[in-house]
Design an enzyme around this catalytic site. Structure first.
Site, PDB file in Angstrom:
ATOM      1  N   GLY A  74       0.718  -1.083   0.145  1.00  0.00           N
ATOM      2  CA  GLY A  74       0.063  -0.010   0.078  1.00  0.00           C
ATOM      3  C   GLY A  74       0.918   1.133  -0.004  1.00  0.00           C
ATOM      4  O   GLY A  74       0.489   2.290  -0.610  1.00  0.00           O
ATOM      5  N   ALA A  75       1.876   1.279   0.662  1.00  0.00           N
ATOM      6  CA  ALA A  75       2.743   2.215   0.851  1.00  0.00           C
ATOM      7  C   ALA A  75       4.238   1.806   1.549  1.00  0.00           C
ATOM      8  O   ALA A  75       4.105   0.824   2.377  1.00  0.00           O
ATOM      9  CB  ALA A  75       2.068   3.541   1.541  1.00  0.00           C
ATOM     10  N   GLU A 123       7.359   3.967   4.252  1.00  0.00           N
ATOM     11  CA  GLU A 123       7.461   5.070   5.048  1.00  0.00           C
ATOM     12  C   GLU A 123       8.723   5.742   4.705  1.00  0.00           C
ATOM     13  O   GLU A 123       9.615   6.199   5.882  1.00  0.00           O
ATOM     14  CB  GLU A 123       7.129   4.810   6.494  1.00  0.00           C
ATOM     15  CG  GLU A 123       8.038   3.840   7.127  1.00  0.00           C
ATOM     16  CD  GLU A 123       7.741   2.253   7.192  1.00  0.00           C
ATOM     17  OE1 GLU A 123       8.347   1.489   7.814  1.00  0.00           O
ATOM     18  OE2 GLU A 123       6.951   2.140   6.208  1.00  0.00           O
ATOM     19  N   ASN A 124       9.334   5.669   3.657  1.00  0.00           N
ATOM     20  CA  ASN A 124      10.511   6.330   3.571  1.00  0.00           C
ATOM     21  C   ASN A 124      10.818   7.539   4.062  1.00  0.00           C
ATOM     22  O   ASN A 124       9.867   8.460   3.658  1.00  0.00           O
ATOM     23  CB  ASN A 124      11.068   6.364   1.935  1.00  0.00           C
ATOM     24  CG  ASN A 124      10.886   5.167   1.165  1.00  0.00           C
ATOM     25  OD1 ASN A 124      11.595   4.020   1.419  1.00  0.00           O
ATOM     26  ND2 ASN A 124       9.961   5.200  -0.078  1.00  0.00           N
ATOM     27  N   HIS A 155      -1.044   6.473   8.186  1.00  0.00           N
ATOM     28  CA  HIS A 155      -0.123   5.422   8.670  1.00  0.00           C
ATOM     29  C   HIS A 155       1.215   5.664   8.288  1.00  0.00           C
ATOM     30  O   HIS A 155       2.074   5.569   9.296  1.00  0.00           O
ATOM     31  CB  HIS A 155      -0.693   4.058   8.038  1.00  0.00           C
ATOM     32  CG  HIS A 155       0.169   2.901   8.490  1.00  0.00           C
ATOM     33  ND1 HIS A 155      -0.289   1.839   9.401  1.00  0.00           N
ATOM     34  CD2 HIS A 155       1.459   2.457   7.973  1.00  0.00           C
ATOM     35  CE1 HIS A 155       0.692   0.981   9.653  1.00  0.00           C
ATOM     36  NE2 HIS A 155       1.753   1.292   8.626  1.00  0.00           N
ATOM     37  N   GLU A 156       1.607   6.153   7.121  1.00  0.00           N
ATOM     38  CA  GLU A 156       2.984   6.246   6.709  1.00  0.00           C
ATOM     39  C   GLU A 156       3.464   7.565   7.694  1.00  0.00           C
ATOM     40  O   GLU A 156       4.704   7.625   7.827  1.00  0.00           O
ATOM     41  CB  GLU A 156       2.972   6.332   5.207  1.00  0.00           C
ATOM     42  CG  GLU A 156       2.498   5.246   4.700  1.00  0.00           C
ATOM     43  CD  GLU A 156       2.887   3.854   4.866  1.00  0.00           C
ATOM     44  OE1 GLU A 156       4.097   3.878   5.260  1.00  0.00           O
ATOM     45  OE2 GLU A 156       2.179   3.003   4.941  1.00  0.00           O
ATOM     46  N   GLU A 161       4.966  -1.089  13.175  1.00  0.00           N
ATOM     47  CA  GLU A 161       3.657  -1.491  12.245  1.00  0.00           C
ATOM     48  C   GLU A 161       2.192  -1.425  13.144  1.00  0.00           C
ATOM     49  O   GLU A 161       1.271  -0.425  12.988  1.00  0.00           O
ATOM     50  CB  GLU A 161       3.802  -2.728  11.418  1.00  0.00           C
ATOM     51  CG  GLU A 161       4.818  -2.648  10.562  1.00  0.00           C
ATOM     52  CD  GLU A 161       4.569  -1.839   9.593  1.00  0.00           C
ATOM     53  OE1 GLU A 161       3.828  -1.001   9.318  1.00  0.00           O
ATOM     54  OE2 GLU A 161       5.671  -1.459   8.532  1.00  0.00           O
TER      55      GLU A 161
END
Length: 855
Positions: free
Chosen positions: A272-273, A275-276, A306-307, A329
């Site tokens: 989904g994504a 988190e860089n 979330h990210e 997470e």
């Protein structure tokens, strides 16, 4: 074969793994100060140039170790001014000679682009032939782009510079400056980052469309491919982004640490994504090119938040090793829903959490592969199958229970201290518990053992007696645990008492209490008149399955839609679904309950999820002899609701998609054909491009459209999404040739991009096409080991899970799986995936038997 041939061979992949013991040893002797990474993205279509300089210290001078790198070739290795023999590079690691106290390592290499989403992914847009790149490094793929000590607790400062075509945008973790570099290229230089882990560093490059904004001192950017720019709703995304920053700054009392904040919607993303730090990448399906319901916007907002929460949980403070992945997470999941419910328009986010995340958690926690939230992760291969419903959803559910246990103020105070004490560092479970204990004054060791260090889900039910006047003379809660995981936990929860009135089901009262052990008396209810519905875990404070007593179950069956609160309705829905999955409630009874009450459900997201469960119940849990009438009941209900829904509404679209998916009878299929042809009109329902593909997919699977029709649809939509849709439609054709084409492509084309692999898999299997699929059950087990050994982790998992013969709900599937597990001795990660597939079939068999016995 040469090393380059080895990298590209479908039959051989590198043993790209790292054990916990190796990581611990390396962390004991090394401290990494900085990386300077130079990339040239103008070299060619297959490779890019990578040069990295690593400065690090060794507290045991003379020790030897290794640094990771996967590359086509290595041109130079230089340690402390001296050349290292290129033979030190074995294809995945560079073995370093005796180290000094202070070291500088320089590695020059040519690295390979990938099309699997693991490393630096290269994509060519079929619309305009433009090239787009993005990196994906979690868990263990940064060394596909530059030489690095690729483990989370060897943090360092990063300085990137990149040469790229002049019309490209090039994004990394920090802000950049750029200038012409001579020839047909441009040079980008980035500010040095704070200390961070390798897996959250990032490079995204290509002619991306960008929209910019600011929020306070934070520069914001939203990026997508140029061919999707017309669909990008940047204002909506910026709104959620700004709301999130305001909320987290106040809640965490710690400022965002990485300067600017870019959000990039990239093609062919595996998740989904990601988190860089300062450069979050998203699945580009979140750029909606057709009408979607509000539920899709809500889920996108949850992902955005979330990210963002990861900027604190994971990026600022990072787990030491993947045992504590939940520190990333679970916290990000909990924090995102909290922010959604309190800072955005999605005020019913906890209802969605109960429907989506907790349903996922309950399912995962009942698999044979369940594990504690704090898991034992011996190597990278183990963690790559551990991004699951335990790590995300159960962990977040348990955090919600912890907040109820210690109090919200103490919980947030503990987090604030945790961020301050461990900023830019790495932590373990004990570090978090210490901060929360100091803030709350409570000893959390017993809580941790119950909730974080043991697996399994409990079940709560009531036991009571009533007198002649209908009042409780006794009331207790009974707690059960599965035999494999017998922990009985301590719960803080509420019990709601609901009465049936002319206005609906109204909550008369609510009591809150602690539940401990196998039995908990509830003296507050003695003498209280029995209500029509007793709802255990009202407000969904704890993580547990619940069972309704007989009177409450009857009330729910007849009047569930009259509950005024979406969360209370969801708890009743979830209890019914759990009972169906556990073979306590016949599947046809669940379908009747659902179809009899769902049209009263106001939350469109709940409607969509329940309709999905209804389909699952019909195909997996219903006695096959009764499947056709159950499916027709769903289609009839959906069609009636579709025509009755408000024109153009979200509910209308949800019912339309359900009807299209359930259409099997002649009259229903005729409507679907009419919708595609434009001869059947439903006021307010627009047959846009994605809904049109839904019609095509169903009609193709039913044998009502041929290859020429699919090709014509692709000509209408010659985009990357159109290619995926047409591929799934081709795989779904009800012919032996179509299945053979799909199987051969999936199994024998090692260059198939990840997104196209997923499309072939999505169309291959169907409960409606069992005779065509029978031969592939055995062929699956003949090939699964080769696939696991020859494909990258993501691609192998997609094939192993996606093609497992779960549509064959019969003993033969269990027996063949058991035989393979016994004779092939597969690696632990592959064994886990196969055991999970087997469990799904066994559960479905039990549910079908229950349904058949119900008459």
């Amino acid at each position: 074969m040469t090393f380059t041939e080895r990298l590209r061979s479908p039959a051989v992949v590198l043993d790209n793994n790292l054990t916990r013991d190796e990581a611990r040893r390396r962390a004991q002797i090394l401290a990494v100060d900085s990386y300077t990474v130079s990339l040239d993205l103008t070299v060619g279509e297959k490779v890019f140039a990578s040069a990295s300089t690593v400065r690090f210290r060794c507290n045991e001078p003379g020790a030897t170790t290794f640094i990771e790198l996967i590359a086509q070739d290595v041109g130079r290795i230089e340690l402390n001014g001296a050349d290292v023999d290129l033979a030190a590079f074995d294809g995945g690691r560079i073995w370093l000679p005796a180290l000094a106290a202070d070291n500088e390592l320089r590695v020059v290499a040519n690295c390979l682009y990938v099309n699997t989403g693991e490393g630096l992914h290269r994509f060519v847009d079929p619309v305009d032939s433009e090239v787009y790149l993005y990196s994906q490094f979690e868990t263990y793929d940064a060394h596909r782009v530059f030489a690095c000590f690729d483990q989370p607790d060897l943090k360092a400062a990063f300085t990137f510079d990149v040469v790229a075509p002049p019309h490209w945008e090039v994004v990394s973790n920090m802000a950049a400056t750029s200038e012409p570099a001579g020839g047909d290229s441009r040079h980008w230089e980035y500010a040095t980052s704070p200390r961070m882990s390798t897996y959250i560093s990032a490079i995204v490059a290509g002619p991306y469309h960008v929209v910019r904004d600011t929020h306070g001192e934070i520069d914001l950017g939203i990026f997508c491919r140029k061919s999707l720019a017309q669909y990008l709703d940047a204002d909506e995304i910026f709104t959620v982004t700004k709301q999130g920053f305001d909320y987290f700054h106040q809640a965490f009392d710690y400022p965002y640490a990485f300067g600017k904040y870019d959000q990039l919607f990239v093609p062919e993303f595996n998740a989904g994504a990601m988190e860089n730090a300062g450069a979050v990448t998203f699945l580009e399906d979140y750029v909606f090119r057709s009408k979607v319901t509000n539920f899709a916007y809500e889920r996108r907002a949850e992902t955005v938040l979330h990210e963002m929460a990861h900027m604190w949980f994971g990026d600022l403070v990072t787990m030491r090793w993947w045992d504590d992945l939940w520190l990333n997470e679970s916290f990000a999941t909990y924090a995102s829903v909290l922010a959604q419910s309190e800072a955005t328009r999605y005020t019913h986010a906890w209802t969605t959490f109960a429907n989506v995340e907790k349903t996922w958690a309950y399912r995962q926690d009942q698999l044979p592969s369940t594990h504690p939230i704090v898991a034992e992760i011996g190597d990278i291969a183990a963690v790559e199958v551990n991004f699951d419903g335990i790590t995300y959803a159960k962990g977040a559910s348990v955090l919600k229970q912890l907040v109820a246990w210690v109090g919200r103020d103490a919980f947030l105070a503990g987090l604030r201290a945790y961020f301050r004490n461990h900023e830019y560092g790495n932590t373990e479970l004990k570090d978090l518990l210490r901060a929360l204990e100091e803030a709350s004054g409570r000893d959390l060791s017993a809580w941790s053992k119950e909730w974080l260090e043991t697996a399994g889900v409990n079940t709560l039910r009531s036991s009571f007696a009533v007198d002649a006047d209908g009042a409780f003379t006794s009331f207790r809660l009974l707690q059960e645990a599965p035999s494999d995981w017998p922990t009985l936990r301590s719960h803080r929860l509420a019990i709601g008492l609901y009465d049936a009135t002319d206005a609906g089901l109204e909550r008369r009262s609510r009591i809150e209490l602690d539940v401990v052990g196998a039995e908990t008396d509830v003296p507050q209810l003695v003498g209280v008149r029995q209500p029509d519905l007793v709802l255990i875990n009202d407000d969904d404070m704890t993580y547990t399955k619940i069972r309704l007593d007989e009177r409450s179950a009857e009330t729910a069956t007849n009047r569930l839609g009259q509950l005024p609160d979406s969360l209370s309705r969801t708890l009743c829905w979830a209890a019914s679904w759990d009972m169906t999955r556990d073979a306590e409630l016949p599947a046809r009874q669940f379908v009747r309950l659902l179809l009899g009450n769902i049209r009263s459900e106001s939350e469109v997201g709940v409607v969509q999820l329940l309709l999905s469960q209804c389909v699952g119940a019909i195909y997996n849990f219903t006695d096959p002899a009764h499947r056709a009438p159950a499916l027709r009941s769903l289609a009839d209900t959906a069609f009636d609701a579709l025509r009755a829904a408000e024109s153009g509404s979200d509910h209308q679209l949800a019912w339309a998609r359900s009807f299209i998916g359930a259409a099997r009878d002649t009259d229903h299929v005729a409507v679907v054909e009419g919708l595609l042809a434009g001869t059947h009109d439903i006021p307010g329902l627009t047959i846009d491009i994605d809904l049109r593909w839904s019609l095509v997919r169903v009609l193709t699977a039913l044998g009502r459209l041929d290859d020429a029709a699919i090709a014509a649809e692709l000509e209408r939509d010659p985009t990357a999404a159109g290619q995926r849709h047409s591929t799934s439609a081709r795989a779904s054709r009800p012919t032996a040739a179509a299945k053979a084409e799909a199987w051969t492509t999936i199994m024998d084309d090692p260059d198939l991009p990840n997104a196209m692999l997923g499309a072939w898999i999505a169309g291959f299997s169907s409960h409606d096409q069992l005779p065509l699929l029978e031969q592939y059950r055995e062929r699956y087990f003949e090939r699964v080991n080769d696939i696991w050994e020859s494909r990258s982790s993501e691609m192998a998992q997609d094939i192993v899970v996606g093609l497992y013969p779960s549509v064959f709900i019969e003993q033969a599937t269990l027996d063949r799986t058991d035989e393979y597990l016994r004779t092939a001795s597969p690696p632990a990660a592959l064994r886990r995936l196969l055991i999970e597939g087997r469990d799904g079939v066994a559960r479905a068999m039990r549910a079908r038997a229950k349904d058949a016995a119900s008459g």
